[in-house]
Design a protein around this motif. Structure first.
Motif, PDB file in Angstrom:
ATOM      1  N   LEU A   1       7.474 -32.016  31.355  1.00 53.70           N
ATOM      2  CA  LEU A   1       7.170 -32.459  30.076  1.00 53.70           C
ATOM      3  C   LEU A   1       5.846 -33.547  30.378  1.00 53.70           C
ATOM      4  O   LEU A   1       6.172 -34.536  30.953  1.00 53.70           O
ATOM      5  N   PHE A   2       4.879 -33.075  29.779  1.00 53.58           N
ATOM      6  CA  PHE A   2       3.550 -33.837  30.266  1.00 53.58           C
ATOM      7  C   PHE A   2       2.938 -34.898  28.722  1.00 53.58           C
ATOM      8  O   PHE A   2       3.440 -34.468  27.751  1.00 53.58           O
ATOM      9  N   VAL A   3       2.424 -35.814  29.185  1.00 53.24           N
ATOM     10  CA  VAL A   3       1.887 -36.611  28.185  1.00 53.24           C
ATOM     11  C   VAL A   3       0.161 -36.592  28.144  1.00 53.24           C
ATOM     12  O   VAL A   3      -0.187 -36.581  29.472  1.00 53.24           O
ATOM     13  N   ALA A   4      -0.150 -36.952  27.044  1.00 53.70           N
ATOM     14  CA  ALA A   4      -1.787 -37.010  27.063  1.00 53.70           C
ATOM     15  C   ALA A   4      -2.122 -38.213  26.027  1.00 53.70           C
ATOM     16  O   ALA A   4      -1.252 -38.280  25.403  1.00 53.70           O
ATOM     17  N   GLY A   5      -3.274 -38.673  25.924  1.00 53.03           N
ATOM     18  CA  GLY A   5      -3.715 -39.421  24.761  1.00 53.03           C
ATOM     19  C   GLY A   5      -2.977 -40.776  25.088  1.00 53.03           C
ATOM     20  O   GLY A   5      -2.796 -41.352  26.017  1.00 53.03           O
ATOM     21  N   ALA A   6      -2.546 -41.438  23.752  1.00 54.78           N
ATOM     22  CA  ALA A   6      -1.897 -42.720  23.791  1.00 54.78           C
ATOM     23  C   ALA A   6      -0.602 -42.704  24.532  1.00 54.78           C
ATOM     24  O   ALA A   6      -0.266 -43.612  25.172  1.00 54.78           O
ATOM     25  N   LEU A   7       0.263 -41.594  24.705  1.00 52.74           N
ATOM     26  CA  LEU A   7       1.111 -41.701  25.287  1.00 52.74           C
ATOM     27  C   LEU A   7       1.189 -41.666  26.898  1.00 52.74           C
ATOM     28  O   LEU A   7       1.944 -42.032  27.681  1.00 52.74           O
ATOM     29  N   ALA A   8      -0.112 -41.348  27.468  1.00 47.35           N
ATOM     30  CA  ALA A   8      -0.366 -41.582  28.893  1.00 47.35           C
ATOM     31  C   ALA A   8      -1.182 -42.842  29.332  1.00 47.35           C
ATOM     32  O   ALA A   8      -1.507 -42.846  30.172  1.00 47.35           O
ATOM     33  N   GLU A   9      -1.616 -43.720  28.107  1.00 43.80           N
ATOM     34  CA  GLU A   9      -2.459 -44.946  28.369  1.00 43.80           C
ATOM     35  C   GLU A   9      -1.673 -45.925  29.764  1.00 43.80           C
ATOM     36  O   GLU A   9      -2.812 -46.656  30.280  1.00 43.80           O
ATOM     37  N   LEU A  10      -0.406 -45.992  29.734  1.00 48.33           N
ATOM     38  CA  LEU A  10      -0.042 -46.802  30.885  1.00 48.33           C
ATOM     39  C   LEU A  10      -0.305 -46.136  32.268  1.00 48.33           C
ATOM     40  O   LEU A  10      -0.370 -46.892  33.205  1.00 48.33           O
ATOM     41  N   GLU A  11      -0.696 -44.949  32.274  1.00 46.55           N
ATOM     42  CA  GLU A  11      -0.940 -44.425  33.561  1.00 46.55           C
ATOM     43  C   GLU A  11      -2.791 -44.263  33.596  1.00 46.55           C
ATOM     44  O   GLU A  11      -3.392 -44.789  34.393  1.00 46.55           O
TER      45      GLU A  11
ATOM     46  N   PRO B   1       3.282 -42.553  18.823  1.00 47.96           N
ATOM     47  CA  PRO B   1       3.316 -41.047  18.109  1.00 47.96           C
ATOM     48  C   PRO B   1       4.451 -40.210  18.480  1.00 47.96           C
ATOM     49  O   PRO B   1       5.030 -40.152  19.659  1.00 47.96           O
ATOM     50  N   GLY B   2       4.947 -39.748  17.280  1.00 48.53           N
ATOM     51  CA  GLY B   2       6.412 -38.825  17.605  1.00 48.53           C
ATOM     52  C   GLY B   2       7.400 -39.656  17.994  1.00 48.53           C
ATOM     53  O   GLY B   2       8.473 -39.106  17.924  1.00 48.53           O
ATOM     54  N   LYS B   3       7.585 -40.795  17.653  1.00 51.40           N
ATOM     55  CA  LYS B   3       8.733 -41.773  17.766  1.00 51.40           C
ATOM     56  C   LYS B   3       9.793 -41.278  17.243  1.00 51.40           C
ATOM     57  O   LYS B   3      11.109 -41.470  17.973  1.00 51.40           O
ATOM     58  N   GLU B   4       9.911 -40.593  16.036  1.00 48.53           N
ATOM     59  CA  GLU B   4      11.294 -40.550  15.314  1.00 48.53           C
ATOM     60  C   GLU B   4      11.920 -39.332  15.853  1.00 48.53           C
ATOM     61  O   GLU B   4      13.193 -38.982  15.845  1.00 48.53           O
ATOM     62  N   TRP B   5      11.219 -38.099  16.646  1.00 47.18           N
ATOM     63  CA  TRP B   5      11.919 -37.346  17.239  1.00 47.18           C
ATOM     64  C   TRP B   5      11.910 -37.381  18.932  1.00 47.18           C
ATOM     65  O   TRP B   5      12.354 -36.758  19.281  1.00 47.18           O
TER      66      TRP B   5
ATOM     67  N   LEU C   1       2.764 -33.196  25.267  1.00 45.43           N
ATOM     68  CA  LEU C   1       2.775 -34.227  24.159  1.00 45.43           C
ATOM     69  C   LEU C   1       1.695 -34.763  23.883  1.00 45.43           C
ATOM     70  O   LEU C   1       0.973 -35.801  24.949  1.00 45.43           O
ATOM     71  N   ALA C   2       0.769 -34.349  22.906  1.00 49.36           N
ATOM     72  CA  ALA C   2      -0.747 -34.640  22.904  1.00 49.36           C
ATOM     73  C   ALA C   2      -1.079 -35.149  21.515  1.00 49.36           C
ATOM     74  O   ALA C   2      -2.243 -34.984  20.751  1.00 49.36           O
ATOM     75  N   MET C   3       0.163 -35.895  20.603  1.00 53.86           N
ATOM     76  CA  MET C   3      -0.142 -36.264  19.318  1.00 53.86           C
ATOM     77  C   MET C   3      -1.047 -37.503  19.229  1.00 53.86           C
ATOM     78  O   MET C   3      -0.973 -38.468  20.153  1.00 53.86           O
ATOM     79  N   GLY C   4      -1.849 -37.468  18.306  1.00 50.94           N
ATOM     80  CA  GLY C   4      -2.887 -38.419  17.827  1.00 50.94           C
ATOM     81  C   GLY C   4      -1.935 -39.680  17.150  1.00 50.94           C
ATOM     82  O   GLY C   4      -0.980 -39.577  16.848  1.00 50.94           O
TER      83      GLY C   4
END
Length: 386
Positions: free
Chosen positions: A354-364, A320-324, A145-148
Motif C-alpha cells: 500500500l503506497f502513498v503519493a501527494g498529500a499523503l506522502a508529504e511527511l516523507e 484525503p480519503g479519511k472517511e474510508w 493512494l493518490a487522492m488530491g
C-alpha cells in the motif's frame, strides 16, 4: 486481479500510473485507475480553465514525463508561441495539459481508467480489496493512494448559514461557474484568487471586482523554496525524528496564500485603472440585503457589497480519503503522525504494497509533495522500491 490499483487520477495518480506503464513495470491489463471524473486531470483542467490561468507557477522541467526536458522538446516540435514565461521558464498551461494528455494516451493510462468513487479499502486474503460507491469491488496486489486535497473545498465559518446560497460559489466546486454580470467579490489571497480576480476584470460585462484577503499580498516565485526539492533542505528535514516537528516545518516552508510577481503586478495595474478594489482584513459576518445583494462586514467595520461572492479559500484541512481510510488504519494499525497523516519509509509503502503519493506522502517527501515536482518524486520512489 490487478497488479496495481491507483486511487486518484489527478496529477499525482496520473504521474504514477504513466510511469508504471512507460517503464514496463506493468502492462495495461494489470493496472486500474479509479477516479470520480470521466478523464485524467479533469479537476485540474476544469479549475485552471475556470480561473483562466495562462502559465503554470512551476518551471519547465516539472511535468509528468520521465524525461525532464520532454516538455521543452514538445514545445519546439509543436511550434507553441510564447510557450515559456520568465526567468524560470514557466510553461503555458494549455501546452502542459496537452503534453500530459498525449503522454497518458501514449502510455495507455486512458485504457486503465474507471470512473468511480472509492468508499472502502481492506486487506483480505493477502490482497487488497477496493470497493466503489456502485457496489463493485476490485482486487489487487498493490494499491497507490493518490487522492488530491481539492475535492473538499474550505468554507470559512462566517459563511455557514449562506453556504448554499445561489449568489455564493466556491471555485473548487466542479459545477460552479463565473458570473457574467454584476458586482463580484473574490475571497482569498493566493494564486487561485488572484487569477480569478484578474480574469473577472477582463470581462466588460462585470460592473466591479473586489478582492478580499486576510493578509497583504505575499509575493514568492514558488509555493515553497526550490531547496526543498533536493538535499539543501531535505537532508536536515529527514533527520527530524519527530513527525510533529516535520509537520511544523512543512507548514512554515509553504508559501501559502502567495502569488507570483507577474500576477501581483497585473493586479496592481487593474487596481490603478479602477477595475479592481483590494481589501485586506478578516470578514466577520455576511448578510443578504433586501434587494438580494450580499453584504460582507469586515473587522474594521467596513462593509462590502456584491451581487456574487466567489470563494477561492483553498481546500478543507483534512486527510484525503479519511472517511474510508480511518477503518483501515484501525484494522491494520497503520502508523500515523499526530496530524493523522501516514508515517511511511523512503519507499512510500505504508504496509503490504500500500503506497502513498501527494498529500499523503508529504511527511516523507516534504513541503513539495503535493506539487508536480512531488508527483515526480513519489513516482520515482514507488517504482524504485515496488
Amino acid at each position: 486481479m490487478y497488479k496495481w490499483i491507483v486511487i486518484g487520477g489527478g496529477i499525482q495518480g496520473s504521474c504514477v500510473a504513466s510511469r508504471l506503464l512507460e517503464e514496463k513495470k506493468a502492462e495495461v491489463k494489470d493496472v486500474l485507475i479509479i477516479d470520480p471524473h470521466k478523464q485524467p486531470l479533469e479537476r485540474w483542467r476544469t479549475i485552471t480553465e475556470k480561473i483562466e490561468m495562462k502559465y503554470l507557477r512551476s518551471p519547465l522541467v516539472h511535468h509528468l514525463h520521465t524525461d525532464p526536458y520532454s516538455l521543452k522538446k514538445y514545445s519546439s516540435e509543436n511550434n507553441y508561441a510564447s510557450s515559456l514565461k520568465g526567468q524560470y521558464q514557466r510553461p503555458r498551461l494549455d501546452m502542459f495539459n496537452q503534453h500530459s494528455m498525449d503522454l497518458l494516451e501514449e502510455t495507455g493510462v486512458m485504457e486503465c481508467w474507471l470512473q468511480g468513487v472509492v468508499n472502502g479499502l481492506s486487506w483480505t486474503e493477502q490482497r487488497w480489496k477496493v470497493c466503489i460507491a456502485d457496489g463493485r469491488c476490485f482486487f489487487s496486489e498493490r494499491v497507490v493512494l493518490a487522492m488530491g486535497v481539492n475535492h473538499t473545498p474550505h468554507y470559512p465559518s462566517w459563511i455557514d448559514s449562506y453556504k448554499d446560497h445561489k449568489a455564493i460559489n466556491h471555485v473548487f466546486e466542479m459545477d460552479s461557474s463565473l458570473p457574467e454580470t454584476g458586482d463580484v467579490i473574490v475571497v482569498g489571497g493566493g494564486m487561485t484568487a488572484a487569477h480569478l480576480a484578474y480574469a473577472l476584470t477582463q470581462k466588460e460585462s462585470i460592473h466591479s471586482v473586489t478582492m478580499v484577503k486576510r493578509h497583504p499580498l505575499r509575493v514568492h516565485h514558488f509555493d515553497s523554496d526550490p531547496g526543498w526539492l533536493g538535499p539543501k533542505y531535505l537532508n536536515k528535514y529527514h533527520k527530524l525524528t519527530s513527525y510533529k516537528e516535520r509537520r511544523l516545518v512543512i507548514q512554515e516552508a509553504r508559501n501559502r496564500g502567495s502569488i507570483t510577481r507577474d500576477l501581483y503586478l497585473k493586479l496592481l495595474k487593474q487596481k490603478r485603472a479602477g477595475r479592481l478594489d483590494i481589501h485586506t482584513g478578516c470578514i466577520q459576518k455576511i448578510r443578504e440585503d433586501t434587494d438580494g445583494s450580499m453584504q460582507l462586514f469586515m473587522e474594521n467595520e467596513a462593509k462590502l457589497e456584491g451581487t456574487a461572492i466567489l470563494l477561492a479559500t483553498g481546500p478543507a484541512i483534512a486527510m484525503p480519503g479519511k472517511e474510508w481510510l480511518d477503518p483501515l488504519i484501525e484494522q491494520m494499525q497503520l502508523p500515523c503522525a499526530p496530524c493523522g497523516f501516514p508515517i511511511v519509509p523512503k519507499s512510500l509503502e505504508w504496509k503490504n504494497g500500500l503506497f502513498v503519493a501527494g498529500a499523503l506522502a508529504e511527511l516523507e517527501i516534504g513541503p513539495a509533495s503535493r506539487n508536480i515536482a512531488g508527483a515526480r518524486k513519489a513516482a520515482e520512489r514507488i517504482l524504485q522500491f515496488a
